[in-house]
Design a protein around this motif. Structure first.
Motif, mmCIF file in Angstrom:
data_model
loop_
_atom_site.group_PDB
_atom_site.id
_atom_site.type_symbol
_atom_site.label_atom_id
_atom_site.label_comp_id
_atom_site.label_asym_id
_atom_site.label_seq_id
_atom_site.Cartn_x
_atom_site.Cartn_y
_atom_site.Cartn_z
ATOM 1 N N GLU A 1 -44.558 -26.884 -4.811
ATOM 2 C CA GLU A 1 -45.171 -27.060 -3.496
ATOM 3 C C GLU A 1 -45.664 -25.702 -3.014
ATOM 4 O OE1 GLU A 1 -44.169 -28.882 0.928
ATOM 5 O OE2 GLU A 1 -42.573 -27.939 -0.236
ATOM 6 N N GLY A 2 -46.950 -25.560 -2.861
ATOM 7 C CA GLY A 2 -47.503 -24.312 -2.343
ATOM 8 C C GLY A 2 -47.143 -23.087 -3.154
ATOM 9 N N GLY A 3 -46.997 -23.236 -4.460
ATOM 10 C CA GLY A 3 -46.649 -22.109 -5.317
ATOM 11 C C GLY A 3 -45.159 -21.910 -5.520
ATOM 12 N N LEU A 4 -44.327 -22.695 -4.860
ATOM 13 C CA LEU A 4 -42.881 -22.623 -5.057
ATOM 14 C C LEU A 4 -42.451 -23.672 -6.070
ATOM 15 C CD1 LEU A 4 -39.992 -21.713 -4.314
ATOM 16 C CD2 LEU A 4 -40.045 -23.369 -2.434
ATOM 17 N N ALA A 5 -41.779 -23.226 -7.133
ATOM 18 C CA ALA A 5 -41.257 -24.151 -8.147
ATOM 19 C C ALA A 5 -39.823 -24.502 -7.787
ATOM 20 C CB ALA A 5 -41.313 -23.500 -9.532
ATOM 21 N N PHE A 6 -39.554 -25.792 -7.612
ATOM 22 C CA PHE A 6 -38.207 -26.249 -7.298
ATOM 23 C C PHE A 6 -37.407 -26.485 -8.579
ATOM 24 C CE2 PHE A 6 -40.675 -27.818 -3.584
ATOM 25 C CZ PHE A 6 -39.988 -27.151 -2.582
ATOM 26 N N LEU A 7 -36.105 -26.302 -8.483
ATOM 27 C CA LEU A 7 -35.232 -26.504 -9.633
ATOM 28 C C LEU A 7 -35.076 -27.969 -10.000
ATOM 29 C CD1 LEU A 7 -33.158 -25.273 -11.672
ATOM 30 C CD2 LEU A 7 -31.403 -25.755 -9.941
ATOM 31 N N GLY A 8 -35.043 -28.866 -9.003
ATOM 32 C CA GLY A 8 -34.591 -30.220 -9.290
ATOM 33 C C GLY A 8 -33.072 -30.195 -9.405
ATOM 34 N N GLU A 9 -32.534 -30.877 -10.406
ATOM 35 C CA GLU A 9 -31.095 -30.879 -10.707
ATOM 36 C C GLU A 9 -30.219 -31.298 -9.524
ATOM 37 O OE1 GLU A 9 -29.339 -28.115 -13.366
ATOM 38 O OE2 GLU A 9 -31.275 -27.478 -14.192
ATOM 39 N N SER A 10 -30.695 -32.261 -8.759
ATOM 40 C CA SER A 10 -29.853 -32.878 -7.732
ATOM 41 C C SER A 10 -28.628 -33.485 -8.405
ATOM 42 C CB SER A 10 -30.631 -33.983 -7.011
ATOM 43 O OG SER A 10 -31.829 -33.484 -6.469
ATOM 44 N N PHE A 11 -27.530 -33.635 -7.657
ATOM 45 C CA PHE A 11 -26.328 -34.188 -8.281
ATOM 46 C C PHE A 11 -25.427 -34.839 -7.247
ATOM 47 C CE2 PHE A 11 -25.024 -29.878 -7.133
ATOM 48 C CZ PHE A 11 -23.785 -30.091 -6.561
ATOM 49 N N ILE A 12 -24.470 -35.612 -7.761
ATOM 50 C CA ILE A 12 -23.388 -36.180 -6.958
ATOM 51 C C ILE A 12 -22.080 -35.812 -7.649
ATOM 52 C CG2 ILE A 12 -22.353 -38.247 -5.948
ATOM 53 C CD1 ILE A 12 -25.124 -39.603 -6.255
ATOM 54 N N ALA A 13 -21.190 -35.123 -6.929
ATOM 55 C CA ALA A 13 -19.915 -34.671 -7.483
ATOM 56 C C ALA A 13 -18.763 -35.398 -6.813
ATOM 57 C CB ALA A 13 -19.749 -33.163 -7.295
ATOM 58 N N ALA A 14 -17.746 -35.727 -7.600
ATOM 59 C CA ALA A 14 -16.539 -36.381 -7.089
ATOM 60 C C ALA A 14 -15.524 -35.328 -6.640
ATOM 61 C CB ALA A 14 -15.938 -37.277 -8.166
ATOM 62 N N PRO A 15 -14.520 -35.722 -5.848
ATOM 63 C CA PRO A 15 -13.553 -34.758 -5.329
ATOM 64 C C PRO A 15 -12.579 -34.210 -6.365
ATOM 65 C CG PRO A 15 -12.984 -36.972 -4.626
ATOM 66 C CD PRO A 15 -14.325 -37.060 -5.263
ATOM 67 N N ASP A 16 -12.547 -34.807 -7.562
ATOM 68 C CA ASP A 16 -11.614 -34.370 -8.593
ATOM 69 C C ASP A 16 -12.282 -33.583 -9.715
ATOM 70 O OD1 ASP A 16 -13.053 -36.395 -9.787
ATOM 71 O OD2 ASP A 16 -11.390 -37.821 -9.794
ATOM 72 N N GLY A 17 -13.520 -33.155 -9.492
ATOM 73 C CA GLY A 17 -14.201 -32.319 -10.465
ATOM 74 C C GLY A 17 -15.166 -33.049 -11.378
ATOM 75 N N GLU A 18 -15.222 -34.376 -11.316
ATOM 76 C CA GLU A 18 -16.148 -35.111 -12.176
ATOM 77 C C GLU A 18 -17.554 -35.099 -11.568
ATOM 78 O OE1 GLU A 18 -16.977 -39.556 -14.077
ATOM 79 O OE2 GLU A 18 -15.190 -39.208 -12.842
ATOM 80 N N GLU A 19 -18.540 -34.893 -12.412
ATOM 81 C CA GLU A 19 -19.926 -35.007 -11.994
ATOM 82 C C GLU A 19 -20.376 -36.434 -12.253
ATOM 83 O OE1 GLU A 19 -22.826 -31.642 -12.406
ATOM 84 O OE2 GLU A 19 -23.657 -33.021 -13.912
ATOM 85 N N LEU A 20 -20.687 -37.157 -11.185
ATOM 86 C CA LEU A 20 -21.004 -38.572 -11.302
ATOM 87 C C LEU A 20 -22.443 -38.816 -11.737
ATOM 88 C CD1 LEU A 20 -19.197 -39.865 -8.097
ATOM 89 C CD2 LEU A 20 -18.315 -39.771 -10.430
ATOM 90 N N ALA A 21 -23.343 -37.934 -11.337
ATOM 91 C CA ALA A 21 -24.754 -38.088 -11.690
ATOM 92 C C ALA A 21 -25.451 -36.758 -11.501
ATOM 93 C CB ALA A 21 -25.420 -39.152 -10.814
ATOM 94 N N ARG A 22 -26.448 -36.481 -12.352
ATOM 95 C CA ARG A 22 -27.259 -35.269 -12.206
ATOM 96 C C ARG A 22 -28.675 -35.555 -12.676
ATOM 97 N NH1 ARG A 22 -26.949 -29.727 -11.311
ATOM 98 N NH2 ARG A 22 -24.678 -29.863 -11.081
ATOM 99 N N ALA A 23 -29.619 -35.114 -11.887
ATOM 100 C CA ALA A 23 -31.034 -35.282 -12.222
ATOM 101 C C ALA A 23 -31.517 -34.137 -13.106
ATOM 102 C CB ALA A 23 -31.866 -35.335 -10.944
ATOM 103 N N GLY A 24 -32.674 -34.342 -13.695
ATOM 104 C CA GLY A 24 -33.337 -33.293 -14.452
ATOM 105 C C GLY A 24 -34.327 -32.560 -13.579
ATOM 106 N N ARG A 25 -35.529 -32.348 -14.087
ATOM 107 C CA ARG A 25 -36.533 -31.576 -13.362
ATOM 108 C C ARG A 25 -37.635 -32.444 -12.762
ATOM 109 N NH1 ARG A 25 -36.442 -25.973 -14.246
ATOM 110 N NH2 ARG A 25 -34.337 -25.410 -14.903
ATOM 111 N N LYS A 26 -37.553 -33.762 -12.934
ATOM 112 C CA LYS A 26 -38.603 -34.653 -12.451
ATOM 113 C C LYS A 26 -38.072 -35.591 -11.372
ATOM 114 C CE LYS A 26 -41.111 -34.602 -16.852
ATOM 115 N NZ LYS A 26 -41.691 -35.439 -17.954
ATOM 116 N N GLU A 27 -38.975 -36.333 -10.750
ATOM 117 C CA GLU A 27 -38.587 -37.315 -9.737
ATOM 118 C C GLU A 27 -37.522 -38.252 -10.289
ATOM 119 O OE1 GLU A 27 -40.550 -41.211 -7.572
ATOM 120 O OE2 GLU A 27 -41.888 -39.582 -8.190
#
Length: 258
Positions: free
Chosen positions: A202-228
């Protein structure tokens, strides 16, 4: 009672506010029956990397953006958590609001810590943290840079948050933040944590992506890549209690003497 959470990783180049809300409308339609709450990235409703145009797009907390979000939430019967630029008392705040499935506002939160650069040129810092309830869970929101400090996450967890929603606009050069720093906030506080980022440019800024959902016990429930992408996870308050019983950081923190 559990909560079905959807995290939207959104393209950075969606355009102006009208195009963004139209895009959101379509995605909410596809989530009917799948999600109770949808989390959008930082400043989603107006765009993040738009320079001083943020001033022209800023609105009061009860302005047209708020009305549109309320209508979308009620029409799709899904709670919608979305960032915007708030104009108030001659200042502009990087803010979020959440509207419940009945269209009523559940949360209004302003960003506490404003990072150097373009944000500091445009935004004032907010004060205070609020929690809201949905499906029996207590939920807080911290915006981007806020979660990179230990104290705000610990504060809202101590207030009783089961879930922390974090809309962000993290650039591609800050991968360690999304992969290591922010997930640790979930574990060290015994909370669920959802991190919603933009992707692409957006406007010359490259976003990382990599949105995620983490559980309270250290498990990563879901993680996105670099696309929608849309991430889905079930948020179970019993898992919060179990994690805190196993590692009572919040309780034992009060016993520390420095």
């Amino acid at each position: 009672m559990s909560l079905r959470l959807a995290v939207l990783q959104t393209p950075g180049d969606l355009g102006d506010g009208t195009a963004r809300l139209t895009w959101l409308d379509a995605r909410l339609g596809g989530l009917a029956g799948k999600a109770d709450l949808v989390l959008c990235p930082e400043l989603f409703a107006i765009g993040y990397n738009i320079g001083h145009a943020v001033r022209a797009r800023a609105e009061p907390a009860d302005g047209a953006i708020a009305s549109a979000l309320s209508n979308l939430a009620e029409r799709h019967a899904i709670a919608v958590h979305c960032g915007f630029a708030e104009a108030a008392a001659g200042r502009i705040f990087n803010a979020v609001q959440c509207y419940g499935p009945n269209g009523r506002r559940l949360l209004h939160q302003r960003k506490l810590a404003i990072p150097p650069g373009a944000e500091r040129d445009n935004f004032s810092a907010g004060e205070g943290c609020a929690l809201f309830e949905l499906n029996g869970l207590r939920i807080a929101s911290l915006i981007c840079y806020d979660i990179e400090f230990v104290e705000p996450a610990r504060h809202v967890a101590a207030l009783g948050a089961d879930l922390i929603l974090v809309p962000t606009a993290l650039g591609a050069q800050w991968a360690w933040v999304a992969r290591t720093m922010v997930p640790s906030r979930a574990y060290e506080n015994g909370v669920y944590l959802a991190y919603a980022n933009h992707c692409g440019d957006e406007g010359g800024l490259a976003f990382l992506g990599e949105s995620f959902i983490a559980a309270p016990d250290g498990e990563e429930l879901a993680r996105a890549g670099r696309k929608e992408e849309v991430l889905l996870a079930e948020i179970d308050p019993a898992r919060v209690r179990k994690a805190r019983d196993r590692l009572p950081y919040l309780r034992d923190h009060a016993t520390l003497r420095f």
